[in-house]
Design a protein around this motif. Structure first.
Motif, short mmCIF file in Angstrom:
data_model
loop_
_atom_site.label_atom_id
_atom_site.label_comp_id
_atom_site.label_asym_id
_atom_site.label_seq_id
_atom_site.Cartn_x
_atom_site.Cartn_y
_atom_site.Cartn_z
N LEU A 41 8.91 -13.93 5.35
CA LEU A 41 8.36 -12.58 5.21
C LEU A 41 6.87 -12.70 4.95
CD1 LEU A 41 11.04 -11.14 2.77
CD2 LEU A 41 10.94 -10.85 5.24
N VAL A 42 6.09 -11.89 5.66
CA VAL A 42 4.65 -11.86 5.45
C VAL A 42 4.26 -10.43 5.14
CG1 VAL A 42 2.38 -12.31 6.46
CG2 VAL A 42 4.32 -13.81 7.03
N PHE A 43 3.66 -10.24 3.98
CA PHE A 43 3.18 -8.92 3.56
C PHE A 43 1.68 -8.88 3.79
CE2 PHE A 43 7.01 -9.73 1.10
CZ PHE A 43 7.70 -8.54 1.25
N THR A 44 1.21 -7.82 4.46
CA THR A 44 -0.23 -7.68 4.70
C THR A 44 -0.67 -6.31 4.23
OG1 THR A 44 -0.27 -6.71 6.93
CG2 THR A 44 0.10 -9.08 6.78
N MET A 45 -1.85 -6.28 3.56
CA MET A 45 -2.29 -5.00 3.01
C MET A 45 -3.71 -5.08 2.49
SD MET A 45 -0.11 -5.26 -0.54
CE MET A 45 1.16 -6.27 0.21
N PRO A 46 -4.36 -3.92 2.40
CA PRO A 46 -5.59 -3.84 1.64
C PRO A 46 -5.24 -3.55 0.17
CG PRO A 46 -5.18 -1.75 2.72
CD PRO A 46 -4.06 -2.70 3.12
N VAL A 47 -6.19 -3.71 -0.71
CA VAL A 47 -6.01 -3.31 -2.10
C VAL A 47 -6.43 -1.85 -2.21
CG1 VAL A 47 -6.80 -3.65 -4.48
CG2 VAL A 47 -6.44 -5.63 -2.99
N TYR A 48 -5.58 -1.02 -2.80
CA TYR A 48 -5.92 0.38 -3.07
C TYR A 48 -5.92 0.59 -4.57
CZ TYR A 48 -5.35 2.02 1.78
OH TYR A 48 -5.50 2.25 3.13
N TRP A 49 -7.05 0.97 -5.11
CA TRP A 49 -7.18 1.23 -6.54
C TRP A 49 -6.58 0.10 -7.37
CZ3 TRP A 49 -10.48 4.52 -8.55
CH2 TRP A 49 -10.95 5.54 -7.73
N TYR A 50 -6.94 -1.13 -6.99
CA TYR A 50 -6.58 -2.34 -7.74
C TYR A 50 -5.09 -2.66 -7.70
CZ TYR A 50 -11.27 -1.33 -9.17
OH TYR A 50 -12.60 -1.02 -9.15
N SER A 51 -4.40 -2.18 -6.68
CA SER A 51 -2.96 -2.37 -6.63
C SER A 51 -2.47 -2.35 -5.18
CB SER A 51 -2.28 -1.26 -7.43
OG SER A 51 -0.90 -1.49 -7.55
N ILE A 52 -1.16 -2.43 -5.05
CA ILE A 52 -0.48 -2.39 -3.76
C ILE A 52 -0.52 -0.95 -3.23
CG2 ILE A 52 1.78 -2.61 -2.65
CD1 ILE A 52 2.37 -4.88 -4.64
N PRO A 53 -0.87 -0.73 -1.96
CA PRO A 53 -0.86 0.62 -1.41
C PRO A 53 0.55 1.22 -1.43
CG PRO A 53 -1.93 -0.92 0.10
CD PRO A 53 -1.31 -1.74 -0.99
N SER A 54 0.62 2.50 -1.69
CA SER A 54 1.92 3.18 -1.75
C SER A 54 2.68 3.06 -0.44
CB SER A 54 1.75 4.65 -2.13
OG SER A 54 0.99 5.33 -1.14
N GLN A 55 1.96 2.91 0.67
CA GLN A 55 2.61 2.84 1.97
C GLN A 55 3.54 1.62 2.10
OE1 GLN A 55 -0.62 3.45 1.39
NE2 GLN A 55 -1.38 5.00 2.78
N ILE A 56 3.29 0.58 1.35
CA ILE A 56 4.15 -0.61 1.41
C ILE A 56 4.95 -0.78 0.11
CG2 ILE A 56 2.44 -2.25 0.55
CD1 ILE A 56 3.43 -4.25 2.66
N LYS A 57 4.53 -0.12 -0.95
CA LYS A 57 5.19 -0.26 -2.25
C LYS A 57 6.65 0.21 -2.18
CE LYS A 57 4.92 -1.20 -6.72
NZ LYS A 57 6.29 -1.27 -7.18
#
Length: 192
Positions: free
Chosen positions: A81-97
Motif C-alpha cells: 500500500l502506498v499513501f500519497t498526500m499533501p500536508v493540510y494544516w499539519y495533518s492528514i487531509p480529510s480526503q484520505i483520512k
C-alpha cells in the motif's frame, strides 16, 4: 517478483505536487512489472468511520456503503500500500483520512472471526507500506503530521514500512519540479 500495489491519494488537486510524485512512482512501479491500482480518495465519496462495530455484517467491509467498499477488497488483495498526500494544516487531509480510519474494518485482531467467514481468511497484516508526502513549509518536521500516523498505522496493522518520500517547500503547482521529489518517488518503486 511482480506485486499488487494499491496507491491511495489524498489530494483534490489533480495536477498538484503530490500527484506528480504519485505519477512518477506508478510509472516506475509498472516498469518493474508491478500491477498498480490507484484510488484518488478526494474524487470519491468516502465518509468517516461510524464506530458502529458492524464491519462485514452486510458482506462488505463497511456497513455504510460508499466508495470505501470499492477500495477495501483491493487493499485486502494488495501486497503493498502506498499513501500519497499533501500536508493540510499539519495533518492528514480529510480526503484520505476517511479511508485510513475505515481500514479499522479490516484489522484481523479485531474481527478475526469475520475474516474466516467472509473473505476467505485474507489478512490485512503482512503487507508493505510506503508514504509519499509534501508540504508548503520548508520545515521538514511539518511532515510529521502525516508521517507519524502512517507509521503507526503500519505498525498496528503489521505492515513493513519500506520507504518514505517527504518533500517540504512545495505549494504551487509545479513546485515539485524544483526538487528531486519525483525522482525520489520513482526510486521508491525499487524498495517494493
Amino acid at each position: 517478483m511482480s506485486k499488487k500495489i494499491v496507491v491511495i491519494t489524498g489530494s483534490p488537486r489533480k495536477n498538484g505536487n503530490s500527484f506528480a510524485m504519485t505519477d512518477a512512482f506508478i510509472k516506475a512501479a509498472e516498469v518493474k512489472g508491478h500491477k498498480v491500482t490507484r484510488f484518488d480518495a478526494a474524487m470519491m465519496r468516502i465518509g468517516g468511520c461510524h464506530a458502529c462495530e458492524t464491519c462485514f455484517k452486510t458482506g462488505k467491509a463497511c456497513s455504510f456503503d460508499d466508495d470505501f467498499n470499492t477500495i477495501a477488497p483491493a487493499v485486502l488483495e494488495a501486497d503493498a500500500l502506498v499513501f500519497t498526500m499533501p500536508v493540510y494544516w499539519y495533518s492528514i487531509p480529510s480526503q484520505i483520512k476517511g479511508v485510513i480510519d475505515r481500514l479499522y474494518s479490516q484489522i484481523k485482531g479485531v474481527i478475526d472471526r469475520i475474516y474466516s467467514l467472509v473473505v476467505g481468511g485474507k489478512d490485512i497484516a503482512g503487507k508493505e507500506c510506503a508514504l509519499i508526502a509534501c508540504c508548503e513549509e520548508e520545515d521538514r518536521t511539518v511532515l510529521d503530521g502525516v508521517r507519524i500516523p502512517i507509521e503507526r498505522t503500519a505498525a498496528l496493522n503489521k505492515w513493513k514500512m519500506v520507504g518514505e518520500v517527504l518533500i517540504p517547500g512545495v505549494l504551487n503547482v509545479g513546485d515539485i519540479n524544483k526538487t528531486n521529489g519525483c525522482q525520489q518517488a520513482a526510486a521508491l518503486a525499487d524498495k517494493i
